[in-house]
Design an enzyme around this catalytic site. Sequence first.
Site, PDB file in Angstrom:
ATOM      1  N   GLU A  33      -8.354 -48.580  49.264  1.00 30.91           N
ATOM      2  CA  GLU A  33      -8.828 -47.683  48.212  1.00 30.91           C
ATOM      3  C   GLU A  33      -7.683 -46.772  47.778  1.00 30.91           C
ATOM      4  O   GLU A  33      -7.145 -46.012  48.578  1.00 30.91           O
ATOM      5  CB  GLU A  33     -10.011 -46.842  48.691  1.00 30.91           C
ATOM      6  CG  GLU A  33     -10.526 -45.844  47.669  1.00 30.91           C
ATOM      7  CD  GLU A  33     -10.890 -46.474  46.331  1.00 30.91           C
ATOM      8  OE1 GLU A  33     -10.178 -46.192  45.336  1.00 30.91           O
ATOM      9  OE2 GLU A  33     -11.866 -47.258  46.281  1.00 30.91           O
ATOM     10  N   GLY A  39     -16.292 -44.166  45.214  1.00 30.86           N
ATOM     11  CA  GLY A  39     -16.364 -44.839  43.926  1.00 30.86           C
ATOM     12  C   GLY A  39     -16.856 -43.957  42.789  1.00 30.86           C
ATOM     13  O   GLY A  39     -17.022 -42.741  42.920  1.00 30.86           O
ATOM     14  N   LYS A  50     -26.761 -36.345  38.588  1.00 25.30           N
ATOM     15  CA  LYS A  50     -28.043 -35.889  39.123  1.00 25.30           C
ATOM     16  C   LYS A  50     -27.968 -34.441  39.595  1.00 25.30           C
ATOM     17  O   LYS A  50     -28.969 -33.725  39.572  1.00 25.30           O
ATOM     18  CB  LYS A  50     -28.494 -36.792  40.282  1.00 25.30           C
ATOM     19  CG  LYS A  50     -28.602 -38.266  39.940  1.00 25.30           C
ATOM     20  CD  LYS A  50     -29.223 -38.521  38.581  1.00 25.30           C
ATOM     21  CE  LYS A  50     -29.083 -39.981  38.182  1.00 25.30           C
ATOM     22  NZ  LYS A  50     -27.794 -40.333  37.598  1.00 25.30           N
ATOM     23  N   VAL A 153     -28.237 -45.487  29.259  1.00 27.46           N
ATOM     24  CA  VAL A 153     -28.558 -44.602  30.380  1.00 27.46           C
ATOM     25  C   VAL A 153     -27.637 -43.381  30.412  1.00 27.46           C
ATOM     26  O   VAL A 153     -28.101 -42.241  30.510  1.00 27.46           O
ATOM     27  CB  VAL A 153     -28.464 -45.369  31.715  1.00 27.46           C
ATOM     28  CG1 VAL A 153     -28.643 -44.414  32.882  1.00 27.46           C
ATOM     29  CG2 VAL A 153     -29.509 -46.476  31.766  1.00 27.46           C
ATOM     30  N   GLU A 173     -26.829 -44.059  17.776  1.00 26.09           N
ATOM     31  CA  GLU A 173     -27.039 -45.342  18.455  1.00 26.09           C
ATOM     32  C   GLU A 173     -27.080 -46.482  17.446  1.00 26.09           C
ATOM     33  O   GLU A 173     -27.735 -46.383  16.406  1.00 26.09           O
ATOM     34  CB  GLU A 173     -28.338 -45.296  19.260  1.00 26.09           C
ATOM     35  CG  GLU A 173     -28.799 -46.629  19.829  1.00 26.09           C
ATOM     36  CD  GLU A 173     -27.769 -47.296  20.722  1.00 26.09           C
ATOM     37  OE1 GLU A 173     -27.502 -48.489  20.512  1.00 26.09           O
ATOM     38  OE2 GLU A 173     -27.221 -46.620  21.619  1.00 26.09           O
ATOM     39  N   VAL A 218     -21.015 -46.139  14.134  1.00 22.87           N
ATOM     40  CA  VAL A 218     -19.924 -45.171  14.044  1.00 22.87           C
ATOM     41  C   VAL A 218     -18.690 -45.869  13.483  1.00 22.87           C
ATOM     42  O   VAL A 218     -18.291 -46.937  13.950  1.00 22.87           O
ATOM     43  CB  VAL A 218     -19.620 -44.558  15.429  1.00 22.87           C
ATOM     44  CG1 VAL A 218     -18.406 -43.627  15.343  1.00 22.87           C
ATOM     45  CG2 VAL A 218     -20.831 -43.810  15.961  1.00 22.87           C
ATOM     46  N   GLY A 248     -21.169 -47.749  27.191  1.00 22.73           N
ATOM     47  CA  GLY A 248     -21.242 -48.719  28.276  1.00 22.73           C
ATOM     48  C   GLY A 248     -20.020 -48.713  29.165  1.00 22.73           C
ATOM     49  O   GLY A 248     -19.083 -47.936  28.991  1.00 22.73           O
ATOM     50  N   ARG A 249     -20.036 -49.623  30.152  1.00 24.21           N
ATOM     51  CA  ARG A 249     -18.948 -49.745  31.112  1.00 24.21           C
ATOM     52  C   ARG A 249     -18.527 -51.205  31.216  1.00 24.21           C
ATOM     53  O   ARG A 249     -19.312 -52.113  30.914  1.00 24.21           O
ATOM     54  CB  ARG A 249     -19.375 -49.206  32.489  1.00 24.21           C
ATOM     55  CG  ARG A 249     -19.717 -47.723  32.443  1.00 24.21           C
ATOM     56  CD  ARG A 249     -20.036 -47.178  33.832  1.00 24.21           C
ATOM     57  NE  ARG A 249     -18.878 -47.201  34.717  1.00 24.21           N
ATOM     58  CZ  ARG A 249     -17.922 -46.285  34.701  1.00 24.21           C
ATOM     59  NH1 ARG A 249     -17.964 -45.273  33.849  1.00 24.21           N
ATOM     60  NH2 ARG A 249     -16.903 -46.357  35.554  1.00 24.21           N
ATOM     61  N   HIS A 453     -54.498 -38.361  47.681  1.00 21.12           N
ATOM     62  CA  HIS A 453     -54.956 -37.491  46.598  1.00 21.12           C
ATOM     63  C   HIS A 453     -54.707 -36.038  46.965  1.00 21.12           C
ATOM     64  O   HIS A 453     -54.999 -35.633  48.092  1.00 21.12           O
ATOM     65  CB  HIS A 453     -56.449 -37.696  46.337  1.00 21.12           C
ATOM     66  CG  HIS A 453     -57.000 -36.759  45.298  1.00 21.12           C
ATOM     67  ND1 HIS A 453     -56.778 -36.946  43.949  1.00 21.12           N
ATOM     68  CD2 HIS A 453     -57.732 -35.615  45.424  1.00 21.12           C
ATOM     69  CE1 HIS A 453     -57.371 -35.964  43.283  1.00 21.12           C
ATOM     70  NE2 HIS A 453     -57.952 -35.152  44.154  1.00 21.12           N
TER      71      HIS A 453
END
Length: 466
Positions: A33, A39, A50, A153, A173, A218, A248-249, A453
Site C-alpha cells: 500500500e 482505501g 457518513k 449516490v 443530471e 453540462v 462516477g468512479r 413493536h
Amino acid sequence: MTNTDLIIIGAGPGGYRAAEYAAKQGLKVTIFEGDNVGGTCLNVGCIPTKTYVHSATFEEARERMAAVVTQLRQGVEGILSHPNITLVREKAVFGKTPLLLEGQGEVPIIIATGSETKWLSIPGADGPRVVDSTGLLNLDTLPKRLCIIGAGVIGMEFASVFHRFGSEVTVIEYLKECLPTLDSDIAKRLRKHLERQRVGDGTSGMKEGITFHMQCAVKQIANGKVFFENKKGQTESVEADIILMATGRKPRTEGLNLEGLWVGDGTSGMAGGIALAPNGAIPVDENFCVTNLPSFGGAGGGLYAIGDVNGRQMLAHAAEMQAVRAVNHILGRHDGIRFDIMPAAIFTTPEAACVGPTEDQLKEQGIAYECRKAFWRANGKALAMNETEGMLKLFTSPSQRGENGSSLSGRLGGVILGCHAYGAHAADIVQEVSALMCRDTTLSQLRDMVHIHPTLSEILRTAAEQ
C-alpha cells in the site's frame, strides 16, 4: 518473498479483508500500500461522508471526520499487524521493483487497487473551483453556492448534506431520474422530497430545497458558472462557488504496468498483459480470477482482482466479500456467498436502500412479479420519531391462489425478489430483506416472522401482509 503464500496489492476494504482472512487461515501474506491503509472508503469516501451525514454543522463535521477516520485507520493498522501479515508501505508495480512477479512461481496475487474519480471531459473541468468528493471533504469553509454535476449516490449524498449545512445546492443530471440503481418510483419520490425540504432554525434564514435540473448535459465550466443544455435544447447556466464533479468512479489500474505483466518462470516464460474491459476494469470470473491470464502462477497459484478494480459491484461490502471468495478459491474451499444479492444504501436525509431488481428491470426482463407497498406515515414508530416521509416496495414472484382466492404462497410462489425503499433507517430494513433473500424466503414465511413493536421493521411486515 520466498516466505509469502499470498501477495495483495492495495489495503482498502477488499485488500485488508483478504489479508486478515488469509492470515487467520494460516497463510503468510505480503500486502502493498503506497497510501494510507483503509482505501477510499475509510479515508475519503463512505466513512467521512457518513460522518458528515450525522453531524449538525459543517464545523462539527470536519472535526468529527478527522477523529473518526484516524480511529478507524488505526483499527486497520491493527488488523495488518497480525504476525502472518507483512505490510509494505510502497506502491506495487508489475514487472518492476518493489514487486517482481517474474519467478514468483505458485504464489497467488490479489489486485485490490480500488477506484478513482471519473472526470467529465468538458472545457473548464480542471478549473480551481471544480473538485471531486475528496476535494469537497477537504474544504475549510462552507460554500455558499454548491453545484453538483451528477445525481448518483455521491452527488445525492453530498447534495443532502451540504443543503442541511446551509449551502444553496443545485444538481445537474444527464439522465431522466436520479439514482439509476434505485427503483424509479422510489428515486422520484426521494428527489421530490429533497426539492421541497427546507432547512434552518424554523424562524429566519430558511433555505429552500435542493434545485434539480434533470435530463441536462453540462457543456462548459467558466468564470464560476456551469453551462448546460436542458432537455429542450436551450442553454442555461448556474453560478457556484464550488462545483462538485460527481459523475462516477473508474477502476484504478494506471501505473500497475498491467500491459507488461509477465507470466511464467521470469526468464523464458510468456509475457501477456491484462486486457482491460471497455470501462477500464480488470475482467474476472465468478471466483474473481483474472480471465485473460488463465495460466498465471501454475497449480495452486492465480491472479485475482477484487473490489472496484474489477468494476462489478463498486461497494465496500462487495469488495470485502469478494476478498473472502478469492481466498477461499486459493484454499480450494467452497462458500455460499450470494453475489447476485447485493444490498446498497444511499445516505441522504431520509436515506434510501435497495436489494434486487427494480420494477422497471423486472418488466424489461419479462419476469412475473407482484409488488406490495407500505408507507412510513402509517407506522407507529415513524410517527413517534417524526419521520413519516418514506415508502417501501417489496417484489415477489406471483403467489399461488386457492379456490377462494386466498394466497397459498409457498416454496413455488411468493419468493422475495427484491426490496427498494426510502425513509428513516431504510438501510436496516433492506438489510433484513437481503438476509431473507439469501435463504429464498417466501412471502408466507415472512408473514409468519414476529417483528418487534413498535419498530420501523414493521413496515416490511405491513407490505408482506397486503
